[in-house]
Design a protein around this motif. Structure first.
Motif, PDB file in Angstrom:
ATOM      1  N   ALA A 103       0.837  -1.205   0.000  1.00 63.78           N
ATOM      2  CA  ALA A 103       0.000   0.000   0.000  1.00 63.78           C
ATOM      3  C   ALA A 103       0.870   1.252   0.000  1.00 63.78           C
ATOM      4  CB  ALA A 103      -0.930  -0.007   1.209  1.00 63.78           C
ATOM      5  N   ALA A 104       1.952   1.218   0.774  1.00 62.10           N
ATOM      6  CA  ALA A 104       2.870   2.362   0.805  1.00 62.10           C
ATOM      7  C   ALA A 104       3.505   2.590  -0.557  1.00 62.10           C
ATOM      8  CB  ALA A 104       3.951   2.135   1.862  1.00 62.10           C
ATOM      9  N   ASN A 112      -4.909  -3.570  -0.649  1.00 56.79           N
ATOM     10  CA  ASN A 112      -3.953  -3.704   0.455  1.00 56.79           C
ATOM     11  C   ASN A 112      -4.331  -2.816   1.638  1.00 56.79           C
ATOM     12  OD1 ASN A 112      -1.943  -5.654  -0.550  1.00 56.79           O
ATOM     13  ND2 ASN A 112      -1.638  -4.141  -2.166  1.00 56.79           N
ATOM     14  N   ARG A 113      -4.876  -1.652   1.362  1.00 52.62           N
ATOM     15  CA  ARG A 113      -5.392  -0.806   2.439  1.00 52.62           C
ATOM     16  C   ARG A 113      -6.480  -1.544   3.208  1.00 52.62           C
ATOM     17  NH1 ARG A 113      -9.890   2.370   3.114  1.00 52.62           N
ATOM     18  NH2 ARG A 113      -9.670   4.403   4.173  1.00 52.62           N
ATOM     19  N   ILE A 134      -2.080  -0.634  14.158  1.00 58.08           N
ATOM     20  CA  ILE A 134      -2.340   0.782  14.447  1.00 58.08           C
ATOM     21  C   ILE A 134      -1.238   1.642  13.839  1.00 58.08           C
ATOM     22  CG2 ILE A 134      -2.580   2.510  16.273  1.00 58.08           C
ATOM     23  CD1 ILE A 134      -3.739   0.354  18.061  1.00 58.08           C
ATOM     24  N   GLU A 135      -0.002   1.205  13.999  1.00 58.26           N
ATOM     25  CA  GLU A 135       1.126   1.946  13.428  1.00 58.26           C
ATOM     26  C   GLU A 135       1.024   2.006  11.907  1.00 58.26           C
ATOM     27  OE1 GLU A 135       4.999   0.822  14.807  1.00 58.26           O
ATOM     28  OE2 GLU A 135       4.240   0.249  16.776  1.00 58.26           O
ATOM     29  N   TYR A 136       0.608   0.913  11.289  1.00 60.89           N
ATOM     30  CA  TYR A 136       0.506   0.885   9.830  1.00 60.89           C
ATOM     31  C   TYR A 136      -0.546   1.881   9.332  1.00 60.89           C
ATOM     32  CZ  TYR A 136       3.067  -3.581  10.197  1.00 60.89           C
ATOM     33  OH  TYR A 136       3.993  -4.559  10.465  1.00 60.89           O
ATOM     34  N   VAL A 137      -1.692   1.931  10.007  1.00 59.10           N
ATOM     35  CA  VAL A 137      -2.753   2.852   9.581  1.00 59.10           C
ATOM     36  C   VAL A 137      -2.302   4.302   9.771  1.00 59.10           C
ATOM     37  CG1 VAL A 137      -5.119   3.617  10.013  1.00 59.10           C
ATOM     38  CG2 VAL A 137      -4.587   1.180  10.013  1.00 59.10           C
ATOM     39  N   ARG A 143       1.117   9.387   5.093  1.00 58.11           N
ATOM     40  CA  ARG A 143       1.618   9.369   3.721  1.00 58.11           C
ATOM     41  C   ARG A 143       0.600   9.937   2.736  1.00 58.11           C
ATOM     42  NH1 ARG A 143       6.254   6.007   3.643  1.00 58.11           N
ATOM     43  NH2 ARG A 143       6.164   5.722   1.382  1.00 58.11           N
ATOM     44  N   GLY A 144      -0.524  10.435   3.263  1.00 67.30           N
ATOM     45  CA  GLY A 144      -1.451  11.161   2.404  1.00 67.30           C
ATOM     46  C   GLY A 144      -2.877  10.664   2.357  1.00 67.30           C
TER      47      GLY A 144
END
Length: 268
Positions: A103-104, A112-113, A134-137, A143-144
């Motif tokens: 996703a990044a 993937n989101r 939580i960190e990933y979200v 990142r926008g």
């Protein structure tokens, strides 16, 4: 005495059979020793073995945890290819980490989101899980992806301890970088939820270092919130008031009333 040869013959025959059986057992056991059966490999085991042979995966997915900030140090095409291959076999936490990195990279972002958000909801439902999702979200939001602000603010009532501090840091970053955006999201929640979110935000600001948030920034934030309570958009006024009250509770010196003094903190 005439039966003796017959008995000897029978005995010899039985002895031969016993010897043959013993040799057969020995050969079978020896063959098992020399040629053991291959262990059954679960998907997780296979993924782990692949990671060992792929330097990209072993570094980007160490302990099945990922940090998108590391992506800039690697060739994008090579990373994409390795992650897409890994996604076909990864399970559990590793699968979520792979989806987050893809996703990044904006690879099939919606899909993937969705995987990351599903893991995020599972984490909120089970506080015994770690805070990776939580960190990933938070990372994808920074990142926008501003659509992730709403679920992140909504998580405040379902998190305590370190996960609540993690959210509070995100709220503090958001209110100091995009006050209107923060108030707009906050205004969609009921008053009780607004207070919880504002309290986590204020608690994070109270322990922020001078390098993270300067006193001038805090004073400017306070003044802006005061302005929003009276002259801001009608839907933002109550949310701004919640933030002001949270800052007063967390940061104020009860002996003074000046904004600068109300925002004075013990720097670490």
């Amino acid at each position: 005495m005439r039966d003796l040869p017959k008995r000897l013959a029978v005995g010899a025959l039985l002895g031969s059979l016993a010897l043959a059986a013993g040799v057969s057992v020995w050969l079978v056991s020896r063959s098992h020793t020399r040629f053991p059966q291959a262990p059954h490999l679960t998907p997780d085991t296979v993924a782990a073995k692949e990671a060992v042979t792929d330097p990209l995966l072993s570094e980007l997915l160490a302990d099945d945890y990922a940090d998108a900030e590391e992506l800039e140090y690697y060739d994008r095409a090579a990373v994409r290819q390795a992650l897409l291959a890994e996604q076909q076999r990864a399970t559990g936490k590793r699968a979520v980490a792979v989806a987050y990195l893809l996703a990044a990279l904006e690879e099939n972002y919606a899909h993937n989101r969705g995987i990351v958000l599903q893991a995020f909801e599972a984490r909120l439902a089970d506080p015994t899980e770690d805070d990776d999702a939580i960190e990933y979200v938070i990372s994808l939001c920074r990142r926008g992806d501003t659509t992730l602000r709403q679920p992140l603010l909504g998580a405040a009532q379902r998190c305590v301890g370190e996960s609540a501090e993690l959210l509070g840091t995100f709220y503090a970053d958001l209110i100091t970088s995009d006050l209107d955006g923060f108030l707009d999201c906050l205004s969609h929640f009921p008053s009780e939820d607004q207070r919880r979110i504002a309290d986590l935000m204020a608690a994070s600001l109270s322990v922020a270092s001078e390098e993270q948030v300067s006193d001038d920034q805090l004073d400017a934030l306070y003044d802006s919130l005061v302005h929003h309570t009276t002259q801001g958009k009608p839907q933002h006024r109550a949310a701004a008031r919640q933030c002001l009250e949270a800052l007063d509770r967390e940061l104020s010196d009860s002996d003074t009333t000046a904004p600068a003094a109300m925002l004075a903190r013990q720097r670490t």
